[in-house]
Design an enzyme around this catalytic site. Structure first.
Site, PDB file in Angstrom:
ATOM      1  N   GLY A 272       0.817  -1.213   0.000  1.00  0.00           N
ATOM      2  CA  GLY A 272       0.000   0.000   0.000  1.00  0.00           C
ATOM      3  C   GLY A 272       0.852   1.265   0.000  1.00  0.00           C
TER       4      GLY A 272
ATOM      5  N   GLU B 203       1.613   1.834  -3.466  1.00  0.00           N
ATOM      6  CA  GLU B 203       0.367   2.207  -4.154  1.00  0.00           C
ATOM      7  C   GLU B 203       0.043   3.695  -3.953  1.00  0.00           C
ATOM      8  OE1 GLU B 203      -1.799  -1.233  -2.495  1.00  0.00           O
ATOM      9  OE2 GLU B 203      -2.459  -1.575  -4.558  1.00  0.00           O
TER      10      GLU B 203
ATOM     11  N   GLU C  90       2.529  -8.142  -1.667  1.00  0.00           N
ATOM     12  CA  GLU C  90       1.304  -8.692  -1.063  1.00  0.00           C
ATOM     13  C   GLU C  90       1.124 -10.180  -1.314  1.00  0.00           C
ATOM     14  OE1 GLU C  90       1.587  -5.799  -2.550  1.00  0.00           O
ATOM     15  OE2 GLU C  90       0.312  -4.289  -1.622  1.00  0.00           O
TER      16      GLU C  90
HETATM   17  C1  LIG Z   1      -9.315  -5.200   3.591  1.00  0.00           C
HETATM   18  C2  LIG Z   1      -7.933  -4.775   3.290  1.00  0.00           C
HETATM   19  C3  LIG Z   1      -7.865  -3.850   2.074  1.00  0.00           C
HETATM   20  C4  LIG Z   1      -6.476  -3.398   1.893  1.00  0.00           C
HETATM   21  C5  LIG Z   1      -6.304  -2.653   0.619  1.00  0.00           C
HETATM   22  C6  LIG Z   1      -4.893  -2.226   0.405  1.00  0.00           C
HETATM   23  C7  LIG Z   1      -3.952  -3.366   0.424  1.00  0.00           C
HETATM   24  C8  LIG Z   1      -2.709  -3.209   0.740  1.00  0.00           C
HETATM   25  C9  LIG Z   1      -1.885  -4.410   0.896  1.00  0.00           C
HETATM   26  C10 LIG Z   1      -0.639  -4.171   1.705  1.00  0.00           C
HETATM   27  O1  LIG Z   1      -0.066  -3.134   1.756  1.00  0.00           O
HETATM   28  S1  LIG Z   1      -0.122  -5.541   2.539  1.00  0.00           S
HETATM   29  C11 LIG Z   1       1.435  -5.058   3.210  1.00  0.00           C
HETATM   30  C12 LIG Z   1       2.494  -5.051   2.179  1.00  0.00           C
HETATM   31  N1  LIG Z   1       3.752  -4.799   2.800  1.00  0.00           N
HETATM   32  C13 LIG Z   1       4.529  -5.760   3.253  1.00  0.00           C
HETATM   33  O2  LIG Z   1       4.248  -6.921   3.130  1.00  0.00           O
HETATM   34  C14 LIG Z   1       5.791  -5.340   3.964  1.00  0.00           C
HETATM   35  C15 LIG Z   1       5.881  -6.026   5.298  1.00  0.00           C
HETATM   36  N2  LIG Z   1       7.086  -5.685   5.999  1.00  0.00           N
HETATM   37  C16 LIG Z   1       8.293  -6.191   5.675  1.00  0.00           C
HETATM   38  O3  LIG Z   1       8.453  -6.915   4.736  1.00  0.00           O
HETATM   39  C17 LIG Z   1       9.437  -5.830   6.563  1.00  0.00           C
HETATM   40  O4  LIG Z   1       8.924  -5.404   7.773  1.00  0.00           O
HETATM   41  C18 LIG Z   1      10.361  -4.730   5.979  1.00  0.00           C
HETATM   42  C19 LIG Z   1       9.562  -3.506   5.587  1.00  0.00           C
HETATM   43  C20 LIG Z   1      11.105  -5.274   4.766  1.00  0.00           C
HETATM   44  C21 LIG Z   1      11.389  -4.317   7.074  1.00  0.00           C
HETATM   45  O5  LIG Z   1      12.069  -5.458   7.554  1.00  0.00           O
HETATM   46  P1  LIG Z   1      12.896  -5.373   8.930  1.00  0.00           P
HETATM   47  O6  LIG Z   1      13.548  -6.699   9.071  1.00  0.00           O
HETATM   48  O7  LIG Z   1      13.700  -4.168   8.942  1.00  0.00           O
HETATM   49  O8  LIG Z   1      11.813  -5.195  10.073  1.00  0.00           O
HETATM   50  P2  LIG Z   1      10.736  -6.218  10.614  1.00  0.00           P
HETATM   51  O9  LIG Z   1      11.283  -6.941  11.790  1.00  0.00           O
HETATM   52  O10 LIG Z   1      10.165  -7.019   9.523  1.00  0.00           O
HETATM   53  O11 LIG Z   1       9.568  -5.252  11.107  1.00  0.00           O
HETATM   54  C22 LIG Z   1       9.675  -4.456  12.302  1.00  0.00           C
HETATM   55  C23 LIG Z   1       8.325  -4.474  12.978  1.00  0.00           C
HETATM   56  O12 LIG Z   1       7.354  -3.857  12.116  1.00  0.00           O
HETATM   57  C24 LIG Z   1       6.253  -4.750  11.917  1.00  0.00           C
HETATM   58  N3  LIG Z   1       5.714  -4.538  10.573  1.00  0.00           N
HETATM   59  C25 LIG Z   1       6.410  -4.483   9.436  1.00  0.00           C
HETATM   60  N4  LIG Z   1       5.590  -4.240   8.402  1.00  0.00           N
HETATM   61  C26 LIG Z   1       4.342  -4.158   8.909  1.00  0.00           C
HETATM   62  C27 LIG Z   1       3.067  -3.937   8.334  1.00  0.00           C
HETATM   63  N5  LIG Z   1       2.885  -3.712   7.019  1.00  0.00           N
HETATM   64  N6  LIG Z   1       2.003  -3.930   9.143  1.00  0.00           N
HETATM   65  C28 LIG Z   1       2.135  -4.125  10.473  1.00  0.00           C
HETATM   66  N7  LIG Z   1       3.335  -4.346  11.092  1.00  0.00           N
HETATM   67  C29 LIG Z   1       4.413  -4.358  10.298  1.00  0.00           C
HETATM   68  C30 LIG Z   1       6.856  -6.135  12.094  1.00  0.00           C
HETATM   69  O13 LIG Z   1       5.845  -7.064  12.412  1.00  0.00           O
HETATM   70  C31 LIG Z   1       7.828  -5.899  13.224  1.00  0.00           C
HETATM   71  O14 LIG Z   1       7.045  -5.874  14.410  1.00  0.00           O
HETATM   72  P3  LIG Z   1       7.639  -6.452  15.757  1.00  0.00           P
HETATM   73  O15 LIG Z   1       6.529  -6.313  16.745  1.00  0.00           O
HETATM   74  O16 LIG Z   1       8.840  -5.627  16.083  1.00  0.00           O
HETATM   75  O17 LIG Z   1       7.983  -7.877  15.491  1.00  0.00           O
END
Ligand SMILES: CCCCCC/C=C/CC(=O)SCCNC(=O)CCNC(=O)[C@H](O)C(C)(C)COP(=O)(O)OP(=O)(O)OC[C@H]1O[C@@H](n2cnc3c(N)ncnc32)[C@H](O)[C@@H]1OP(=O)(O)O
Length: 731
Positions: free
Chosen positions: A101, A104, A124
């Site tokens: 997103g 996006e 995603e």
């Molecule tokens: C009905 C729904 C309609 C939706 C319509 C729109 C749709 C949109 C779809 C999306 O956007 S889905 C999300 C897409 N993005 C991702 O998949 C990225 C996810 N994140 C990552 O891949 C990694 O975090 C990173 C960005 C590459 C960074 O990696 P790094 O190793 O540096 O850190 P992490 O340990 O992974 O993350 C730290 C911490 O942050 C939390 N977190 C990361 N991304 C998200 C997120 N998108 N949402 C919520 N939380 C997130 C992660 O869980 C870690 O949390 P913790 O508590 O410290 O373990």
């Protein structure tokens, strides 16, 4: 939330939702509010959207998925629309990652600038869903259908430079530059220019004419690479709409696709996997220590004992983690070959641009071959990686005890053997642990770390930290034969041979596993890793056919059922792919071909034992392969060998290529429903009896079903431990 300021007639809206600026409901509300404010403020001529802190938004808030809050407006799509429709130029200023997103909303902006080290992508599909805020329709319009299919169906992260070469990024800001300042200047310069073609929904897909051939190409690839996964296929179908339908119609197809995927068990499994991957690093040894309390030792130099396949891979992992790596191999020929392999691999990484010239020369300099134990006197941690024999390993530990400095940690890469027994021959059992790498160690993502009975908090913290530095999914487990992975997997392998005895052939079993989503079936994997590996392990345990005293029943070891088919295969010189024959034969390629000779071996065996072969259904095959493994998983949890079901699932996903869209064996059992799983196990236990103890229903599974039916997987441990800790619990 978001922050709002106006600088030099440019409105700057900065998302402020640490750590990753996920687009949670309160962020979306705040973003839209400030966009409206910027739009209506006459003094504002252009708008910059950026992220505060570490990164541009990395996507929707994954924690909100499958919860009602995700449906609360404004949606991410509302924000994308507002940015694109704005009469004032909108500029996305990307640092860190712009993912999902996040990308996006950047696609909704009229311009995108990015730091040179930032990454962009629509990952995603890895969560079992699709980009649901117009990404499937806008990305192909800017980078073309072929690239968009590649980006979205595989979910990779791409550098800003690649983005720029495809027209997605309008300017790359060099390292050290200030993205916000660059964006403000860029925004000022954009004022007054026509925005028509900058609104991506207005333009058409450049390679739309090739849609059918591109669809066929990508469908073929994804069904090979992500066998059984729904999301990549739905992603491709929805992207196809961008070439054939209007933007609005394409959006509708995206919405439908998102509904389908969000409702699937696969998206739940993949979202579970995302959090599970992060959860495993938050390890804890109840009542002793945990990741927050224990302090890891600083490890500068590592020793690796043995330069066979495992030792070489482990040495590469250490070098990549920036460690000075001493490799001990006393056999000169083996040392030369091992060092040549490692240096060759470093060169391959350099050529593939996975590392630069400087990193390559640092790794080469950090590799220090030694041919006697004294060479390891300065290391902080040693990993022995020799043949799986307790006798040999104990000898090595005794030698290490003598030469290594007292502070050094002694670790074993054993895949099955008792860590405490190895520790017992040293004077530092608190400094002994297991570090079980999976072959090939430099490729496989899993590290199964084993805490011994006496491993100190510092030792545990150090091996966990080292796994993190190696960028591995590192899971902490307790000590028992086979630990978590191989202990459970043994039943999967055993059942597959029992199925052959009873009526199946290798391909039939493998086909069921391929349909389930495995990239390879059990017998294909056996051939790939070599049938000699399992044979040597069984020989070490005195189990093989040839080691039995005369008169031992062929199908029994002690009072347990045993299938000697694997032994017969090895004894026929069918060592697997490397010998061009194993469970299958191989004729000039790696494609497994069913071999009449193997069929005859199985048929003869059945005749000799008066076994009337019967048809075994795919359903029975799958249950017989997976449910004993699940049952053992509950035993492993009950004994505290694994702390959580997701620890087990991550071990299987990253060490045994378990299909991610099922979540792993434990999550799969939860999806099927624990009562149903238990029912099958109980029926099988009645049939099989005491000679097949892996069918004996686990106490924990039975208790959970009896008292809670199919409780949430997050509650299994809590519910069971609460009950177990009560007096007279009988558990
Ligand atoms: C009905 C729904 C309609 C939706 C319509 C729109 C749709 C949109 C779809 C999306 O956007 S889905 C999300 C897409 N993005 C991702 O998949 C990225 C996810 N994140 C990552 O891949 C990694 O975090 C990173 C960005 C590459 C960074 O990696 P790094 O190793 O540096 O850190 P992490 O340990 O992974 O993350 C730290 C911490 O942050 C939390 N977190 C990361 N991304 C998200 C997120 N998108 N949402 C919520 N939380 C997130 C992660 O869980 C870690 O949390 P913790 O508590 O410290 O373990």
């Amino acid at each position: 939330m978001a922050k709002y300021s106006v600088e030099n007639e440019v409105a700057v809206i900065a998302v402020d939702n640490p750590p990753m600026n996920a687009l949670s409901h309160h962020v979306r509300k705040s973003l839209l509010k400030y966009l409206k404010e910027a739009e209506s403020d006459e003094k504002v001529t252009s708008i910059v959207l950026c992220g505060d802190g570490r990164t541009f938004p990395v996507g929707a808030d994954i924690k909100e998925f499958h919860k009602s809050v995700s449906k609360l407006g404004p949606t991410i799509l509302d924000i994308v629309d507002a940015l694109e429709k704005s009469k004032k130029p909108t500029i996305a200023a990307i640092h860190g990652n712009a993912l999902g997103g996040g990308l996006e909303i950047a696609l909704g902006c009229h311009y995108r600038i990015a730091m040179t080290n930032s990454k962009v992508g629509l990952p995603e599909v890895k969560l079992g869903i699709l980009p649901g805020a117009g990404g499937t329709q806008r990305l192909p319009r800017v980078i073309g259908l072929d690239n968009a299919m590649q980006w979205i169906a595989y979910g990779g992260h791409h550098s800003a430079g690649i983005g720029a070469s495809l027209g997605l990024i309008d300017r790359v800001v060099p390292q050290g530059g200030n993205i916000r300042e660059h964006a403000i200047l860029f925004a000022k310069a954009a004022v007054g220019k026509s925005l028509g073609q900058r609104r991506l929904s207005n333009i058409s897909v450049p390679d739309a004419a090739k849609v059918e051939s591109l669809m066929a190409k990508h469908l073929k690839e994804v069904s090979k690479k992500s066998r059984g996964a729904l999301a990549p296929i739905v992603c491709l179908q929805v992207i196809k709409s961008s070439a054939l339908l209007s933007y609005q119609e394409g959006l509708e197809s995206e919405r439908q696709g998102m509904f389908t995927l969000l409702a699937s068990s696969q998206s739940r499994a993949q979202i579970y996997s995302f959090f599970a991957e992060r959860q495993v690093s938050k390890w804890s040894v109840p009542g002793v220590t945990n990741y927050q309390n224990a302090v890891p030792m600083k490890v500068k130099a590592v020793g690796v004992v043995g330069l066979g396949t495992m030792g070489r891979g482990i040495a590469i992992c250490c070098l990549r983690a920036g460690k000075i790596t001493y490799v001990l191999e006393m056999n000169t020929k083996a040392q030369t070959a091992g060092v040549k392999y490692i240096r060759g691999y470093i060169e391959t990484m350099r050529k593939r641009k996975q590392i630069n010239d400087q990193q390559s020369s640092m790794m080469n300099n950090a590799l220090i071959p030694v041919d006697n134990y004294n060479g390891l006197k300065n290391v902080d941690l040693v990993i022995e990686a020799v043949f799986e024999s307790m006798k040999i390993k104990k000898e090595i530990f005794k030698k290490l005890e003598k030469v290594c400095k007292p502070s050094a940690i002694l670790a074993s890469n054993t895949s099955t053997l008792n860590i405490d027994e190895m520790a017992s021959v040293t004077k530092r059992p608190q400094k002994v642990a297991g570090m079980h790498f999976f072959a090939p160690a430099h490729i496989m993502m899993l590290l199964e770390n084993i805490r011994g009975e006496k491993s100190s908090p510092e030792t545990i913290a150090t091996i966990m930290d080292l796994g993190k530095q190696m960028r591995k999914t590192t899971v902490l487990v307790g000590n028992c034969h086979g630990f978590v992975g191989n202990r459970m997997f043994a039943y999967y392998t055993a059942e597959s041979s029992f199925l052959l005895e009873e009526g199946a052939y290798p391909k039939q079993v493998d086909d069921v596993l391929l349909d389930y989503g495995f990239a390879m079936g059990r017998f294909q994997v056996g051939d790939l890793s070599g049938t000699d590996i399992g044979y040597k392990i069984r020989r070490e345990r005195g189990l093989t056919h040839k080691q039995q005293p005369a008169g031992t029943p062929e199908r029994k070891r002690g009072d347990r059922r045993y299938s000697p088919l694997d032994d017969f295969l090895y004894e026929k010189g069918r060592y697997g792919l490397k010998a061009r024959k194993g469970w299958y034969k191989y004729e000039g390629s790696r494609t497994p071909i069913p071999d009449p000779e193997v069929r005859k071996m199985i048929d003869d065996f059945r005749k000799r034992h008066n076994i009337n072969p019967r048809h075994i259904s795919p359903e029975e095959t799958l249950q017989r392969m997976i449910f004993p493994l699940v049952n053992e998983g509950f035993n492993v949890l009950d004994e505290g060998i694994a702390a959580n079901p997701w620890d087990i699932d991550m071990i299987f996903q990253h060490g045994y290529a378990w299909p991610r869209h099922t979540g792993g064996p434990m999550y799969y059992a939860y999806t099927i429903g624990l009562p149903q799983v238990l029912k099958v196990i109980e029926e099988r236990w009645k049939l099989a009896g005491a000679s097949e103890p892996h069918w004996k229903p686990s106490k924990m599974l039975t208790w959970l079903v009896e008292h809670h039916g199919n409780p949430d997987i997050n509650d299994w441990i809590k519910l069971y431990k609460e009950r177990k800790s009560q007096p007279n619990s009988n558990l």
